[in-house]
Design a protein around this motif. Sequence first.
Motif, PDB file in Angstrom:
ATOM      1  N   THR A   4       0.834  -1.206   0.000  1.00 21.38           N
ATOM      2  CA  THR A   4       0.000   0.000   0.000  1.00 21.38           C
ATOM      3  C   THR A   4       0.868   1.256   0.000  1.00 21.38           C
ATOM      4  OG1 THR A   4      -1.662  -1.211   1.242  1.00 21.38           O
ATOM      5  CG2 THR A   4      -1.890   1.176   1.185  1.00 21.38           C
ATOM      6  N   SER A   5       1.896   1.242   0.860  1.00 27.98           N
ATOM      7  CA  SER A   5       2.775   2.419   0.901  1.00 27.98           C
ATOM      8  C   SER A   5       4.178   2.026   1.344  1.00 27.98           C
ATOM      9  CB  SER A   5       2.213   3.489   1.848  1.00 27.98           C
ATOM     10  OG  SER A   5       2.246   3.017   3.174  1.00 27.98           O
ATOM     11  N   LEU A   6       5.126   2.838   0.896  1.00 30.96           N
ATOM     12  CA  LEU A   6       6.535   2.671   1.265  1.00 30.96           C
ATOM     13  C   LEU A   6       6.912   3.914   2.057  1.00 30.96           C
ATOM     14  CD1 LEU A   6       9.172   0.904   0.534  1.00 30.96           C
ATOM     15  CD2 LEU A   6       9.641   2.740  -1.074  1.00 30.96           C
ATOM     16  N   SER A   7       7.466   3.735   3.240  1.00 40.12           N
ATOM     17  CA  SER A   7       7.758   4.895   4.101  1.00 40.12           C
ATOM     18  C   SER A   7       9.236   4.982   4.435  1.00 40.12           C
ATOM     19  CB  SER A   7       6.965   4.800   5.408  1.00 40.12           C
ATOM     20  OG  SER A   7       5.576   4.813   5.132  1.00 40.12           O
ATOM     21  N   LEU A   8       9.816   6.153   4.182  1.00 40.36           N
ATOM     22  CA  LEU A   8      11.164   6.465   4.650  1.00 40.36           C
ATOM     23  C   LEU A   8      10.989   7.344   5.882  1.00 40.36           C
ATOM     24  CD1 LEU A   8      11.257   6.242   1.376  1.00 40.36           C
ATOM     25  CD2 LEU A   8      13.563   7.110   1.660  1.00 40.36           C
ATOM     26  N   LYS A   9      11.555   6.902   6.999  1.00 41.61           N
ATOM     27  CA  LYS A   9      11.377   7.618   8.263  1.00 41.61           C
ATOM     28  C   LYS A   9      12.730   8.094   8.773  1.00 41.61           C
ATOM     29  CE  LYS A   9       7.244   4.961   9.448  1.00 41.61           C
ATOM     30  NZ  LYS A   9       6.559   4.106  10.444  1.00 41.61           N
ATOM     31  N   GLY A  10      12.982   9.393   8.613  1.00 38.72           N
ATOM     32  CA  GLY A  10      14.210   9.992   9.129  1.00 38.72           C
ATOM     33  C   GLY A  10      15.480   9.385   8.553  1.00 38.72           C
ATOM     34  N   VAL A  11      15.425   8.988   7.277  1.00 40.42           N
ATOM     35  CA  VAL A  11      16.579   8.299   6.671  1.00 40.42           C
ATOM     36  C   VAL A  11      17.776   9.244   6.589  1.00 40.42           C
ATOM     37  CG1 VAL A  11      17.459   7.280   4.522  1.00 40.42           C
ATOM     38  CG2 VAL A  11      15.216   6.608   5.410  1.00 40.42           C
ATOM     39  N   THR A  12      18.884   8.796   7.169  1.00 36.28           N
ATOM     40  CA  THR A  12      20.119   9.595   7.238  1.00 36.28           C
ATOM     41  C   THR A  12      21.293   8.722   6.800  1.00 36.28           C
ATOM     42  OG1 THR A  12      19.250  10.928   9.059  1.00 36.28           O
ATOM     43  CG2 THR A  12      21.651  10.875   8.821  1.00 36.28           C
ATOM     44  N   ARG A  13      22.224   9.331   6.049  1.00 33.77           N
ATOM     45  CA  ARG A  13      23.431   8.604   5.651  1.00 33.77           C
ATOM     46  C   ARG A  13      24.636   9.531   5.791  1.00 33.77           C
ATOM     47  NH1 ARG A  13      26.516   3.947   4.926  1.00 33.77           N
ATOM     48  NH2 ARG A  13      28.331   4.726   3.844  1.00 33.77           N
ATOM     49  N   ARG A  14      25.649   9.066   6.541  1.00 33.80           N
ATOM     50  CA  ARG A  14      26.865   9.856   6.733  1.00 33.80           C
ATOM     51  C   ARG A  14      28.037   9.179   6.043  1.00 33.80           C
ATOM     52  NH1 ARG A  14      24.784   9.388  11.827  1.00 33.80           N
ATOM     53  NH2 ARG A  14      23.516  11.189  12.407  1.00 33.80           N
ATOM     54  N   PHE A  15      28.928  10.006   5.512  1.00 31.80           N
ATOM     55  CA  PHE A  15      30.200   9.523   4.981  1.00 31.80           C
ATOM     56  C   PHE A  15      31.302  10.251   5.745  1.00 31.80           C
ATOM     57  CE2 PHE A  15      27.353   8.947   1.302  1.00 31.80           C
ATOM     58  CZ  PHE A  15      27.613   7.613   0.996  1.00 31.80           C
ATOM     59  N   THR A  27       6.509   9.361   2.380  1.00 31.83           N
ATOM     60  CA  THR A  27       5.645   8.197   2.167  1.00 31.83           C
ATOM     61  C   THR A  27       5.242   8.148   0.703  1.00 31.83           C
ATOM     62  OG1 THR A  27       4.838   8.235   4.434  1.00 31.83           O
ATOM     63  CG2 THR A  27       3.490   7.066   2.830  1.00 31.83           C
ATOM     64  N   ILE A  28       5.509   6.994   0.081  1.00 32.70           N
ATOM     65  CA  ILE A  28       5.227   6.796  -1.348  1.00 32.70           C
ATOM     66  C   ILE A  28       4.068   5.829  -1.465  1.00 32.70           C
ATOM     67  CG2 ILE A  28       6.192   5.961  -3.532  1.00 32.70           C
ATOM     68  CD1 ILE A  28       9.018   6.544  -2.252  1.00 32.70           C
ATOM     69  N   ASP A  29       3.006   6.243  -2.151  1.00 35.25           N
ATOM     70  CA  ASP A  29       1.847   5.362  -2.334  1.00 35.25           C
ATOM     71  C   ASP A  29       2.096   4.384  -3.469  1.00 35.25           C
ATOM     72  OD1 ASP A  29       0.394   6.597  -0.319  1.00 35.25           O
ATOM     73  OD2 ASP A  29      -0.404   8.126  -1.676  1.00 35.25           O
ATOM     74  N   HIS A  30       1.434   3.242  -3.389  1.00 33.75           N
ATOM     75  CA  HIS A  30       1.546   2.244  -4.458  1.00 33.75           C
ATOM     76  C   HIS A  30       1.129   2.873  -5.798  1.00 33.75           C
ATOM     77  CE1 HIS A  30       1.447  -1.619  -6.464  1.00 33.75           C
ATOM     78  NE2 HIS A  30       0.274  -1.284  -6.955  1.00 33.75           N
ATOM     79  N   GLY A  31       1.935   2.671  -6.832  1.00 32.48           N
ATOM     80  CA  GLY A  31       1.627   3.191  -8.166  1.00 32.48           C
ATOM     81  C   GLY A  31       2.073   4.614  -8.409  1.00 32.48           C
ATOM     82  N   GLU A  32       2.699   5.244  -7.408  1.00 28.29           N
ATOM     83  CA  GLU A  32       3.107   6.647  -7.543  1.00 28.29           C
ATOM     84  C   GLU A  32       4.470   6.757  -8.227  1.00 28.29           C
ATOM     85  OE1 GLU A  32       2.724  10.620  -4.721  1.00 28.29           O
ATOM     86  OE2 GLU A  32       3.185   8.726  -3.758  1.00 28.29           O
ATOM     87  N   PHE A  33       4.662   7.845  -8.953  1.00 24.40           N
ATOM     88  CA  PHE A  33       5.949   8.141  -9.604  1.00 24.40           C
ATOM     89  C   PHE A  33       6.557   9.332  -8.862  1.00 24.40           C
ATOM     90  CE2 PHE A  33       8.232   7.592 -13.819  1.00 24.40           C
ATOM     91  CZ  PHE A  33       9.314   8.372 -13.485  1.00 24.40           C
ATOM     92  N   ILE A  34       7.666   9.071  -8.160  1.00 23.76           N
ATOM     93  CA  ILE A  34       8.334  10.100  -7.352  1.00 23.76           C
ATOM     94  C   ILE A  34       9.661  10.448  -8.007  1.00 23.76           C
ATOM     95  CG2 ILE A  34       9.466  10.568  -5.128  1.00 23.76           C
ATOM     96  CD1 ILE A  34       6.526  10.457  -4.726  1.00 23.76           C
TER      97      ILE A  34
END
Length: 341
Positions: A4-15, A27-34
């Motif tokens: 139904t949905s894909l959720s990124l919650k506070g995604v952080t990446r350090r180098f 939050t990305i809904d099913h079938g959505e183009f982001i």
Amino acid sequence: MSFTSLSLKGVTRRFGGKDALTDLSLTIDHGEFIALLGPSGCGKSTALNCLAGLLPLSGGSIWQDDRRLDTLPPERRGFGMVFQSYALFPHLTVRNNIAFGLRMRRVPRAEVRRRTDEAIRLVRLEEHAGKLPGQLSGGQQQRVAIARAVVLEPSLVLMDEPLSNLDAKLRLEMRTEIRRLHQSLGLTTVYVTHDQEEALSLADRLVVLRAGRVEQIGTPAELHDTPATAHVADFMGYRNLLPMKVSAPGTVEGSGLSLPTKSTLPAGSDVMVAVRPEDLVVAPGGVPVTVEVVEYQGREVAVEARTLAGVPVHLRTADRPAPGDQVTVAADPDRVLVFPA
């Protein structure tokens, strides 16, 4: 696998102690183009690679409905990926490149054939199925890469600047092709690009990033018409970004210009004013500017002019001014965006 949905919650990446991506929540809904949009180094490919599982997170989490994904290896996430470089096997035919992933998953032979045939038909490469990648054009190779991703029937397709190696005409054709495939297959797609025109034409929603942080999330119309910051305005084609001051309610002055605005910022405020070239019109009684460069663009010409204060401004006009001409310009107050400096 449907969701139904894909959720990124506070995604952080350090180098090396430096944040390449900070607190991305989406939050990305099913079938959505982001579309993830921004200049080089803004964190958009980092975000995509975190989603794909190619980079571990330094913070936050990724969920597909109630299934946590960021703890899973890439092959267990069930995503398809299309790279900028195509990444095709040079010694395999088009058909075998597309079928490769299915065979690795030990899909029955008849099913491999059916799904591969369908993918080849979808990307219109029937006549080229027996050729090697080296015998194909860049656009055809990109179609193979897309077919190889969608044949796996992934829950999500990730595309990393897939059109940047193509010439302008092919980019336009492939843009239409990607949109057609997205709509006909009902794919959920996350697409990385630095090209605002590409993002506007393809995406249902855009995520504009700057230095690893989200500047604005919205529909193409929202970002085009009401950018939230001067940075987003700059990225969405507002080429005239001018430091000015609110001289009176409804008027901004500075950089050799005086323009009307609907802004309600108080008089005396230092502001950054954004106006698209097509919204700065040649009109009698406007502000005088001197034409410096004229570029022919079909029905219109693009003009770079200079104000009396020596500040460059960009406009478009159906007239044909010559370098050295003085013209007067004006703008509709609805089209003059004002941001606090």
